[in-house]
Design a protein around this motif. Sequence first.
Motif, PDB file in Angstrom:
ATOM      1  N   TYR A   1       0.850  -1.184   0.000  1.00 55.93           N
ATOM      2  CA  TYR A   1       0.000   0.000   0.000  1.00 55.93           C
ATOM      3  C   TYR A   1       0.891   1.240   0.000  1.00 55.93           C
ATOM      4  O   TYR A   1       1.847   1.328   0.790  1.00 55.93           O
ATOM      5  CB  TYR A   1      -0.844   0.056   1.273  1.00 55.93           C
ATOM      6  N   THR A   2       0.571   2.229  -0.837  1.00 54.64           N
ATOM      7  CA  THR A   2       1.301   3.494  -0.767  1.00 54.64           C
ATOM      8  C   THR A   2       0.864   4.269   0.480  1.00 54.64           C
ATOM      9  O   THR A   2      -0.161   3.968   1.096  1.00 54.64           O
ATOM     10  CB  THR A   2       1.013   4.379  -2.001  1.00 54.64           C
ATOM     11  N   VAL A   3       1.673   5.272   0.804  1.00 54.75           N
ATOM     12  CA  VAL A   3       1.315   6.134   1.930  1.00 54.75           C
ATOM     13  C   VAL A   3      -0.068   6.741   1.700  1.00 54.75           C
ATOM     14  O   VAL A   3      -0.924   6.755   2.595  1.00 54.75           O
ATOM     15  CB  VAL A   3       2.381   7.239   2.114  1.00 54.75           C
ATOM     16  N   ASP A   4      -0.319   7.182   0.487  1.00 55.62           N
ATOM     17  CA  ASP A   4      -1.617   7.800   0.199  1.00 55.62           C
ATOM     18  C   ASP A   4      -2.764   6.804   0.335  1.00 55.62           C
ATOM     19  O   ASP A   4      -3.835   7.143   0.831  1.00 55.62           O
ATOM     20  CB  ASP A   4      -1.618   8.387  -1.225  1.00 55.62           C
TER      21      ASP A   4
ATOM     22  N   ALA B   1       7.683  -3.316   3.807  1.00 49.02           N
ATOM     23  CA  ALA B   1       6.893  -2.208   3.271  1.00 49.02           C
ATOM     24  C   ALA B   1       7.594  -0.875   3.505  1.00 49.02           C
ATOM     25  O   ALA B   1       7.690  -0.040   2.606  1.00 49.02           O
ATOM     26  CB  ALA B   1       5.498  -2.210   3.897  1.00 49.02           C
ATOM     27  N   VAL B   2       8.072  -0.663   4.720  1.00 46.88           N
ATOM     28  CA  VAL B   2       8.755   0.594   5.023  1.00 46.88           C
ATOM     29  C   VAL B   2      10.009   0.730   4.157  1.00 46.88           C
ATOM     30  O   VAL B   2      10.291   1.803   3.620  1.00 46.88           O
ATOM     31  CB  VAL B   2       9.104   0.682   6.530  1.00 46.88           C
TER      32      VAL B   2
ATOM     33  N   VAL C   1      15.526  -3.579  16.282  1.00 53.09           N
ATOM     34  CA  VAL C   1      15.364  -2.173  15.900  1.00 53.09           C
ATOM     35  C   VAL C   1      16.645  -1.362  16.075  1.00 53.09           C
ATOM     36  O   VAL C   1      16.707  -0.203  15.650  1.00 53.09           O
ATOM     37  CB  VAL C   1      14.195  -1.493  16.679  1.00 53.09           C
ATOM     38  N   GLN C   2      17.669  -1.988  16.693  1.00 56.69           N
ATOM     39  CA  GLN C   2      18.912  -1.240  16.890  1.00 56.69           C
ATOM     40  C   GLN C   2      19.632  -1.048  15.557  1.00 56.69           C
ATOM     41  O   GLN C   2      19.729  -1.970  14.745  1.00 56.69           O
ATOM     42  CB  GLN C   2      19.814  -2.006  17.868  1.00 56.69           C
ATOM     43  N   ASP C   3      20.142   0.137  15.370  1.00 55.53           N
ATOM     44  CA  ASP C   3      20.914   0.438  14.144  1.00 55.53           C
ATOM     45  C   ASP C   3      20.158   0.025  12.887  1.00 55.53           C
ATOM     46  O   ASP C   3      20.769  -0.436  11.901  1.00 55.53           O
ATOM     47  CB  ASP C   3      22.271  -0.291  14.193  1.00 55.53           C
ATOM     48  N   ASP C   4      18.870   0.167  12.922  1.00 58.07           N
ATOM     49  CA  ASP C   4      18.052  -0.129  11.732  1.00 58.07           C
ATOM     50  C   ASP C   4      18.209  -1.542  11.186  1.00 58.07           C
ATOM     51  O   ASP C   4      18.029  -1.771   9.983  1.00 58.07           O
ATOM     52  CB  ASP C   4      18.389   0.866  10.597  1.00 58.07           C
ATOM     53  N   LEU C   5      18.533  -2.477  12.063  1.00 55.54           N
ATOM     54  CA  LEU C   5      18.671  -3.856  11.580  1.00 55.54           C
ATOM     55  C   LEU C   5      17.423  -4.305  10.827  1.00 55.54           C
ATOM     56  O   LEU C   5      17.502  -4.958   9.776  1.00 55.54           O
ATOM     57  CB  LEU C   5      18.937  -4.800  12.755  1.00 55.54           C
ATOM     58  N   TRP C   6      16.240  -3.968  11.380  1.00 52.69           N
ATOM     59  CA  TRP C   6      14.995  -4.421  10.734  1.00 52.69           C
ATOM     60  C   TRP C   6      14.896  -3.919   9.295  1.00 52.69           C
ATOM     61  O   TRP C   6      14.472  -4.657   8.410  1.00 52.69           O
ATOM     62  CB  TRP C   6      13.770  -3.979  11.567  1.00 52.69           C
ATOM     63  N   LEU C   7      15.368  -2.679   9.065  1.00 59.54           N
ATOM     64  CA  LEU C   7      15.291  -2.121   7.718  1.00 59.54           C
ATOM     65  C   LEU C   7      16.402  -2.676   6.828  1.00 59.54           C
ATOM     66  O   LEU C   7      16.184  -2.938   5.646  1.00 59.54           O
ATOM     67  CB  LEU C   7      15.363  -0.591   7.775  1.00 59.54           C
TER      68      LEU C   7
ATOM     69  N   GLU D   1      10.372   3.625   1.451  1.00 57.84           N
ATOM     70  CA  GLU D   1      11.364   4.609   1.928  1.00 57.84           C
ATOM     71  C   GLU D   1      10.676   5.725   2.712  1.00 57.84           C
ATOM     72  O   GLU D   1      10.997   6.910   2.556  1.00 57.84           O
ATOM     73  CB  GLU D   1      12.171   5.169   0.761  1.00 57.84           C
ATOM     74  N   CYS D   2       9.747   5.327   3.544  1.00 57.04           N
ATOM     75  CA  CYS D   2       9.000   6.296   4.348  1.00 57.04           C
ATOM     76  C   CYS D   2       9.370   6.118   5.813  1.00 57.04           C
ATOM     77  O   CYS D   2      10.106   5.197   6.185  1.00 57.04           O
ATOM     78  CB  CYS D   2       7.493   6.101   4.162  1.00 57.04           C
ATOM     79  N   HIS D   3       8.859   7.010   6.641  1.00 63.30           N
ATOM     80  CA  HIS D   3       9.005   6.835   8.081  1.00 63.30           C
ATOM     81  C   HIS D   3       7.913   5.871   8.547  1.00 63.30           C
ATOM     82  O   HIS D   3       6.803   5.900   8.004  1.00 63.30           O
ATOM     83  CB  HIS D   3       8.862   8.192   8.784  1.00 63.30           C
ATOM     84  N   PRO D   4       8.198   5.032   9.521  1.00 60.14           N
ATOM     85  CA  PRO D   4       7.159   4.076   9.942  1.00 60.14           C
ATOM     86  C   PRO D   4       5.875   4.756  10.402  1.00 60.14           C
ATOM     87  O   PRO D   4       4.803   4.141  10.330  1.00 60.14           O
ATOM     88  CB  PRO D   4       7.827   3.284  11.076  1.00 60.14           C
TER      89      PRO D   4
END
Lengths: 340, 340, 340, 340
Positions: free
Chosen positions: C149-152, C178-179, C249-255, C183-186
């Motif tokens: 899904y897009t942000v919109d 998805a994030v 979630v440390q150091d953006d591991l999830w991303l 490339e959006c903020h969660p």
Amino acid sequence: MNFSSDNVSPICPEILSAIVAESESAALPYGADDKSQQLDTAFSELFGTEVAVVPVATGTAANLIGLSGLVSPFGGVVCHHHAHINMTESTGVAFYGGGTKLLGLDGPSAKIEAATLDSFLTAHSPNGMHSVDPECVAITQTTEFGTVYTVDEIHAIGSVCQKHDMRLFMDGARFANAVAALECHPSDITWKAGVDVLSFGATKNGALAVDAIILFDPELRRHTEKSRKRGGHLFSKHRYLAAQLLAYVQDDLWLRNARHANTAAITLMQSLEALGAKAAFPPQGNELFIHMNDDLAKTLRDAGIIFRPWASIGPDAYRFVCAWNSPTDLIRDLGKTIAG
Amino acid sequence: MNFSSDNVSPICPEILSAIVAESESAALPYGADDKSQQLDTAFSELFGTEVAVVPVATGTAANLIGLSGLVSPFGGVVCHHHAHINMTESTGVAFYGGGTKLLGLDGPSAKIEAATLDSFLTAHSPNGMHSVDPECVAITQTTEFGTVYTVDEIHAIGSVCQKHDMRLFMDGARFANAVAALECHPSDITWKAGVDVLSFGATKNGALAVDAIILFDPELRRHTEKSRKRGGHLFSKHRYLAAQLLAYVQDDLWLRNARHANTAAITLMQSLEALGAKAAFPPQGNELFIHMNDDLAKTLRDAGIIFRPWASIGPDAYRFVCAWNSPTDLIRDLGKTIAG
Amino acid sequence: MNFSSDNVSPICPEILSAIVAESESAALPYGADDKSQQLDTAFSELFGTEVAVVPVATGTAANLIGLSGLVSPFGGVVCHHHAHINMTESTGVAFYGGGTKLLGLDGPSAKIEAATLDSFLTAHSPNGMHSVDPECVAITQTTEFGTVYTVDEIHAIGSVCQKHDMRLFMDGARFANAVAALECHPSDITWKAGVDVLSFGATKNGALAVDAIILFDPELRRHTEKSRKRGGHLFSKHRYLAAQLLAYVQDDLWLRNARHANTAAITLMQSLEALGAKAAFPPQGNELFIHMNDDLAKTLRDAGIIFRPWASIGPDAYRFVCAWNSPTDLIRDLGKTIAG
Amino acid sequence: MNFSSDNVSPICPEILSAIVAESESAALPYGADDKSQQLDTAFSELFGTEVAVVPVATGTAANLIGLSGLVSPFGGVVCHHHAHINMTESTGVAFYGGGTKLLGLDGPSAKIEAATLDSFLTAHSPNGMHSVDPECVAITQTTEFGTVYTVDEIHAIGSVCQKHDMRLFMDGARFANAVAALECHPSDITWKAGVDVLSFGATKNGALAVDAIILFDPELRRHTEKSRKRGGHLFSKHRYLAAQLLAYVQDDLWLRNARHANTAAITLMQSLEALGAKAAFPPQGNELFIHMNDDLAKTLRDAGIIFRPWASIGPDAYRFVCAWNSPTDLIRDLGKTIAG
């Protein structure tokens, strides 16, 4: 004479007439009819405060659905060990409550005592997510052993509930017998004492099949009605429930029937004592629990008197229940009858 | 004239007489009375096979409790999207089934077609523990759009159920209207076609409040009776349920009432068509679903005719329901009446 | 190479290290330990708003327990027909919700479209106590068909929910993908769009077993924690859930893990297209759904490539899933590899 | 030293190694992996009979899901008042059982005595549909007060269950400690005594999070697995549950850990008695329940010893729990340490 229960009696004439009268015309279903629309007003007048009325056809449904709005799926209902909801309604409280647990207390003559309740609630250590925390207290008026909470006793219980932030439910399958016995106003033992929801019995006291859930907190209506429908208890011909209830409260029929039954029970106690029986509990409503020896039991049975053994009180214990149509004269002359 | 539903009609005279007659004496509670004890025999004769009868007071209760013995908490009930159990009984199936899910199918005039059912069940890939596997099929006779499954259609569905090891449930809130319409024996569309459980409606067809759960597999009795009690549906004055049912099946009252309603409906359809309405579905039982323009709708309403819009069929769609007491003469002369 | 699911991959090194490190000392149970106490803060920072975190060990538990606070036992959850909660979680929603019903919508690529949702909710006629009224909307991000899904789009759905007074739940088993894709903020696709509760997946993206229920409405905490305990999901060694999540979630591991998987998936799509496959849906996260002929499927299988047929899309459809450890180089050279 | 619970201890080295080793490769999800497939065989060998193994991540889940196959929604589970399922698992038994009720018995040191059980079951008068009939007995081994049922005691309970047609469940959160204490074969206190289902604890005895439901009646597998999935307890990375369990039973690790904890507990009891404490119950497993005065409690706390008050036994009662890694030498020298 059949004293096995008050539910063996048929419909009383006034209510039967109301059913017959209701059968002359069409009416909207599911409570949209005129008679159903009068219920809130009629019972608000009866109780002297604004109430919402949700009728169902059985006392068990009234208890289970009425309780379901007062407690969460994770919470407990404190009741007497001998409470009808604990002993005789299957796993219904957990069913309608989504898991709700019954927490049983002891107490004399099937009564919860305020001090015992206070101790229990004070001693309960909430254990985080692990424990089932009491959220509601349920009492039965008249009790399962035929005794009647006094006005003061109920107010004392209500105070304990308020202190511990508990909701208060009353199983009033024989509520009329209690009001008749106490000669009080129905408000004295309900909302004025903190009762949130009452199941107001009519079936045992002359109706075909209707008990009313009386919500002293009208905010509970939506949940209660949803729960009723989901449980399959919303009548299409709802007007017949309303017709029974309106006839039941008109001209104090409910109290007249109850007074008759109570008087019959006291008379029966005297007749039985004259024959050698002893009361297990002071007879206060329309139910007697007695001890008697085998000989007397046999004599009564041989004379066609019907009654039930009551093992939870003792091997020589029996229950006799009087109703709106119990034959007081025959009961007074019981000695002669069985000698007959 | 009120065609908003058959449940707006009152109790029919024969059943009212039975209630009055039952009110002359005492009787054992909870189904131990003589009349309740006659139910299994009476319905076994009616259906030509041994059945167990579990009466309740509403059609919703009959459906929910009847279904609960046929499906597990992890399983699914296949039904038409428009099925009463799917559209109008809240979350009752999941409640009584402990989680049971409804799986909706499409089909013309609210009927499931055997071929569609077979395709659906064949295409379903059991996905280990993850999926909800169909365990039961539920059909409504007469359907929610007033049509009637033929004997052959029901046998075809029964065969598909057998092929896929499904139990088969029939919501018979208007079962009498279907039997009357088909002029068949009640066995022809039930156990002979593989139906395991039937909710046999009486409330809409002249009773005060009673629908019978008919178990063609008597092994289901214990579960069904446990579920009934736990749901608060076991009447203390059970004999009044029995009295209604016995009167209902005596001398074919159920079929006479249904034939009257069906005839009234066909007559009404003719009168409405004469006024410009069109049938949305072929009228086969006692329910009509029609299309008509706003002018005609207004004319009817102005003449005091009561009926309901039916949005799920269309913005110009309406439902008319006839009952055991619909005034056939007035209906025949509807044109004159509204011209009146 | 095993593309059958991202859950076939083992624990990623950072999370494994956290588990090993956690094993050097004692800590309080049931979430009273230091690491568990850091969760609310860590996720509040991550999302830029105050949240309450309730970790559980499976995505199904996160969905079922997370949803249970948003809907009543009498209400419905609107979701896509292909939603995981509808297709692959047994009767869990009804179980944890006490009866709650799923109401399935169609929509392209397993997405609910805001306009469709609005139409559905507008057309729904609450039918008093009878109907199951929608109370909550549930969407999956990334969707069951690998789209995002897009942000919109999510904001549009959130607006429809607000308009119709619906709660909004997001199944985020692959939220990280998805994030990473958007490339959006969660926060952009959660609370800022009106999401009330998110199941924040970690298991498929490198953890042993932990998904976090993120409550953007901290008032839901008590119900959610009660429901977790009652369902048997409160870990005594809760700190191991916390240790996994904190490492995640440390150091953006999830991303970082999600980006790797997404890139691998896009690369794989290119390699598969070069071999003649076609995307069934635009590949946006780490899941590919493709069409290919039997020859290509056989060639891949013979080369030791593991993937699953996906019958709900078509007989020639297959799913490939990449993970945090998918070998991008080998994937890029897939043509050579299978030629090899 | 932290004696507040055995669940404060970390993962033991052997199980941690198994988790690390499992993290080197991919494996099929949901129990289709090789290690999961070995569980039935490994535990059938351990118990000397064919069993089915259904692993979950918490002891509460093992109890609730394990029990759910042994009792109907209308039935009761007889247990000790102090049973974990009655005191510390919320309303979970009713939740997973669909209404199932707990029926509490008294008994010394949290043990049900066979004679008491027999009396209770004999005295229970099934009251038709109204009552909740006992269907299953649940005992805890080791008990909630740290005592251990002897082999004979369990066989006696099993005989009573057989006599009254009850299923028998064992909560074995600390089963290893009991087997170690009794020096018996695990079969001696389970299936040979009539136990139908055992929750076999590992979490408190060195695992990260896994307890196994052991089904001595493999017919229960389907229901149990359905119940596990529906409750959200089926792990995608199921192999990590299997890896923990296989390491746990390899080379008697489970017994070695338990023996260590039991020995530490006996040693601790001696040290505490030397300081003036008295055992509330004979220490038999790895849990101690003691009485001590406030001075001693303060002295211990000041020395950094962690333990919990236990109000249900008395105001001067406390619990100390030893684990697989309790420092036996320090415990032996407790007097010196606190004098330190």
